[in-house]
Design a protein around this motif. Sequence first.
Motif, mmCIF file in Angstrom:
data_model
loop_
_atom_site.group_PDB
_atom_site.id
_atom_site.type_symbol
_atom_site.label_atom_id
_atom_site.label_comp_id
_atom_site.label_asym_id
_atom_site.label_seq_id
_atom_site.Cartn_x
_atom_site.Cartn_y
_atom_site.Cartn_z
ATOM 1 N N ASP A 225 7.849 -28.572 -24.014
ATOM 2 C CA ASP A 225 6.858 -29.279 -24.854
ATOM 3 C C ASP A 225 6.002 -30.439 -24.098
ATOM 4 O O ASP A 225 5.121 -31.013 -24.569
ATOM 5 C CB ASP A 225 7.467 -29.633 -25.894
ATOM 6 N N GLY A 226 6.335 -30.495 -22.887
ATOM 7 C CA GLY A 226 5.534 -31.624 -22.076
ATOM 8 C C GLY A 226 6.102 -32.794 -22.165
ATOM 9 O O GLY A 226 5.447 -33.828 -21.872
ATOM 10 N N ASP A 265 4.612 -39.180 -20.160
ATOM 11 C CA ASP A 265 5.155 -37.810 -20.055
ATOM 12 C C ASP A 265 4.297 -36.695 -19.409
ATOM 13 O O ASP A 265 3.216 -37.302 -19.146
ATOM 14 C CB ASP A 265 5.708 -37.448 -21.478
ATOM 15 N N PHE A 266 4.840 -35.623 -19.211
ATOM 16 C CA PHE A 266 3.879 -34.728 -18.519
ATOM 17 C C PHE A 266 2.514 -34.301 -19.024
ATOM 18 O O PHE A 266 1.672 -33.997 -18.590
ATOM 19 C CB PHE A 266 4.849 -33.578 -17.851
ATOM 20 N N LEU A 267 3.042 -34.233 -20.514
ATOM 21 C CA LEU A 267 1.595 -33.710 -21.296
ATOM 22 C C LEU A 267 0.497 -35.052 -21.272
ATOM 23 O O LEU A 267 -0.596 -34.717 -21.085
ATOM 24 C CB LEU A 267 1.942 -33.396 -22.881
ATOM 25 N N ASP A 281 -7.412 -27.274 -18.024
ATOM 26 C CA ASP A 281 -6.932 -27.113 -19.498
ATOM 27 C C ASP A 281 -5.188 -26.915 -19.256
ATOM 28 O O ASP A 281 -4.857 -26.930 -17.941
ATOM 29 C CB ASP A 281 -7.462 -25.790 -20.081
ATOM 30 N N ILE A 282 -4.809 -26.904 -20.321
ATOM 31 C CA ILE A 282 -3.277 -26.929 -20.372
ATOM 32 C C ILE A 282 -2.675 -25.872 -21.060
ATOM 33 O O ILE A 282 -3.382 -24.953 -21.929
ATOM 34 C CB ILE A 282 -2.741 -28.076 -21.092
ATOM 35 N N PRO A 296 16.356 -32.955 -14.271
ATOM 36 C CA PRO A 296 17.478 -34.031 -14.965
ATOM 37 C C PRO A 296 17.095 -34.602 -16.524
ATOM 38 O O PRO A 296 17.849 -35.294 -16.993
ATOM 39 C CB PRO A 296 17.426 -35.147 -13.985
ATOM 40 N N GLY A 297 15.990 -34.242 -17.139
ATOM 41 C CA GLY A 297 15.659 -34.531 -18.281
ATOM 42 C C GLY A 297 14.750 -35.879 -18.141
ATOM 43 O O GLY A 297 14.344 -36.286 -17.002
ATOM 44 N N ASP A 298 14.610 -36.595 -19.128
ATOM 45 C CA ASP A 298 13.831 -38.005 -18.861
ATOM 46 C C ASP A 298 14.664 -38.841 -17.735
ATOM 47 O O ASP A 298 15.678 -39.095 -17.763
ATOM 48 C CB ASP A 298 14.001 -38.630 -20.232
#
Length: 337
Positions: A225-226, A265-267, A281-282, A296-298
């Motif tokens: 979900d970005g 975050d990536f989004l 675009d995404i 590894p997550g956040d």
Amino acid sequence: MQAIPPQQLFCEAFAGRRVLILGGLGFIGSSLALRLAACGARITLADAMIEEYGGNPRNIAPIRDDVVINYCDIRDRAAIEWLVRDQDYVFHSAAQVCHLKSLSDPFPDIDINIRGTAVVMEALRRFNPGCKLIKLGSRGQYGSVLKLPADEDERPDPKGIYEISLLAAEHIISSYSRNHGIRCVLSRLTNIYGPRAQMRHNRFGVANWFMRLALDGQTIPIFGDGRIKRDFLYIDDCVDALLALAVTPEAEGEVFNIGHDAPSDFLTLAQCIIEAAGTGDIAFTPFSPERKAQEPGDFYSNIAKITRVTGWRPTTPLAEGVAETLEFYRANQEHYW
């Protein structure tokens, strides 16, 4: 007492000093070279120019006549033993740095990152024990962390051979510091982005790759979900941090995070890039098995230690850094695509 501006401080410290940058034609190495040249340092760059890595002679075009370039590999003992002599500082940024490559072929990580670092340290022990070494490591050495922001006391639990090899290199350097008195500073860098990073493929530096996709009018793939968090750090801030560590005696023998205290975050990163570029675009996409194994997550760094010891803090907001990076590549695309 009025604080001395960082650039003035660096110029006073590095003017006339001899500096060797391993991986000197790469993204961070060349950025260090440009800043040090402005300070009047006497710079030697060593780079193996391995295919598909970040080395690019264009990176140092503005200072090409002011530096010495040696095209060599850090595993070449004779070359490194010659190059370290009489240097005041060595910035060690030469490494195999592709997370995914290490999953299919672990030997370059072991050979370059571990054996290569041992070659460098043994050369310093034998031929220049008074030099100071600044090692560039990775936040990946932590692996998945139990608390955020991650500080330097977090127990490292690296996920892959790439990260393990960088942690091993760090231990080798610490051993030479303890046993042979080699002065060193160890850094763990977060997600660095900005001008002079390679843009030919997506294996190093997600922020820069997102910018290439946007500039090409393509779709930026967002895994999940970005919302996975990272602390994206602009290259100029990274260089400031490394130079501050190099000139601060209290930093010797210590490990420091170099990151940003305002994680994103990536989004949000992708949206910022598309807004600044005016194109792209995404599309959301599931993790590939390889990327899921490495994710590894956040992660975002606690930079309180480097701030306390050197006074450094990042000053470039994400939107500003993205805009400056896009401007650079619009003007220099032919040399990086």
